[in-house]
Write a protein that holds these residues in place. Structure first.
Motif, short mmCIF file in Angstrom:
data_model
loop_
_atom_site.label_atom_id
_atom_site.label_comp_id
_atom_site.label_asym_id
_atom_site.label_seq_id
_atom_site.Cartn_x
_atom_site.Cartn_y
_atom_site.Cartn_z
N SER A 76 5.16 -10.42 4.70
CA SER A 76 4.61 -9.46 3.75
C SER A 76 5.42 -8.17 3.82
CB SER A 76 3.14 -9.17 4.07
OG SER A 76 3.03 -8.32 5.18
N VAL B 139 3.72 0.43 -2.01
CA VAL B 139 3.75 -1.02 -2.20
C VAL B 139 2.40 -1.50 -2.73
CG1 VAL B 139 3.88 -3.24 -0.98
CG2 VAL B 139 5.61 -1.49 -0.55
N ALA B 140 1.31 -0.97 -2.17
CA ALA B 140 -0.03 -1.36 -2.62
C ALA B 140 -0.26 -0.96 -4.08
CB ALA B 140 -1.09 -0.73 -1.72
N ALA B 141 0.40 0.12 -4.49
CA ALA B 141 0.26 0.59 -5.88
C ALA B 141 1.16 -0.19 -6.84
CB ALA B 141 0.57 2.08 -5.96
N GLY B 142 1.97 -1.11 -6.30
CA GLY B 142 2.80 -1.94 -7.17
C GLY B 142 4.27 -1.58 -7.22
N MET B 143 4.70 -0.57 -6.48
CA MET B 143 6.11 -0.22 -6.47
C MET B 143 6.88 -1.27 -5.66
SD MET B 143 8.01 3.31 -5.24
CE MET B 143 7.58 4.28 -6.68
N PRO B 144 8.06 -1.67 -6.11
CA PRO B 144 8.85 -2.64 -5.34
C PRO B 144 9.18 -2.10 -3.94
CG PRO B 144 9.75 -2.36 -7.55
CD PRO B 144 8.70 -1.30 -7.37
N SER C 122 10.15 1.70 -2.64
CA SER C 122 9.18 2.34 -1.75
C SER C 122 9.84 2.85 -0.48
CB SER C 122 8.06 1.36 -1.41
OG SER C 122 7.37 0.96 -2.57
#
Length: 126
Positions: A33, A91-96, A100
Motif C-alpha cells: 500500500s 494519498v487518502a484524498a486521492g493524490m497520486p 504526494s
C-alpha cells in the motif's frame, strides 16, 4: 541565512528524495500500500541524509557522530512525522503517491533545515 549551506542542504535533500522515492515506488510496484511502502523509503533517506548533511551540508566535524545522530534523529522524527502525515492525507484524498511525496517533502524541508542547523549539528555548548 548561509546560502551556500542551504544549497548544500538542498543537494543532499535531492539525494535523500531520490532514495525515498525510488524505494517507495519500487515497493508500490511490488504490491504494498502507499502508506506501508513509504516507511522504508523515508527511513533509508533519513539515514543517508544524516551522513551527507553532517559531512557535506553542515560540515559538523566538531561534535561526536553519535551526538549528532541522536539529535538528527529527534529533528528527523518531527520533520518525518509532518512529512508522512501530510503524505498520508494527500494519498487518502486521492493524490497520486509520487505527487504526494513531492509536496510533503517540499513542505517539511524548511523545518528540517532549521532544526538540523540549530540543534542537530550545532556546536556543543561549553
Amino acid at each position: 541565512m548561509d546560502i551556500a549551506r542551504f544549497i548544500r542542504f538542498v543537494l543532499v535533500g535531492i539525494g535523500g528524495f531520490a532514495v525515498d522515492t525510488t524505494l517507495t515506488m519500487t515497493l508500490l510496484a511490488a504490491g504494498l500500500s502507499p502508506v506501508v511502502a513509504r516507511v522504508p523509503g523515508l527511513s533509508a533517506s533519513i539515514l543517508i541524509t544524516w551522513f551527507l548533511n553532517r559531512r557535506f551540508a553542515f560540515r559538523a566535524r566538531h561534535s561526536p557522530a553519535a551526538r549528532s545522530l541522536y539529535r538528527f534523529a529527534g529533528v528527523a522524527a518531527v520533520s518525518a512525522g509532518a512529512n508522512f502525515g501530510l503524505y498520508a492525507a494527500l494519498v487518502a484524498a486521492g493524490m497520486p503517491p509520487l505527487a504526494s511525496i513531492v509536496l510533503a517533502t517540499a513542505c517539511s524541508m524548511s523545518l528540517s533545515f532549521v532544526g538540523y542547523g540549530r540543534f542537530a549539528f550545532a556546536p556543543a555548548s561549553r
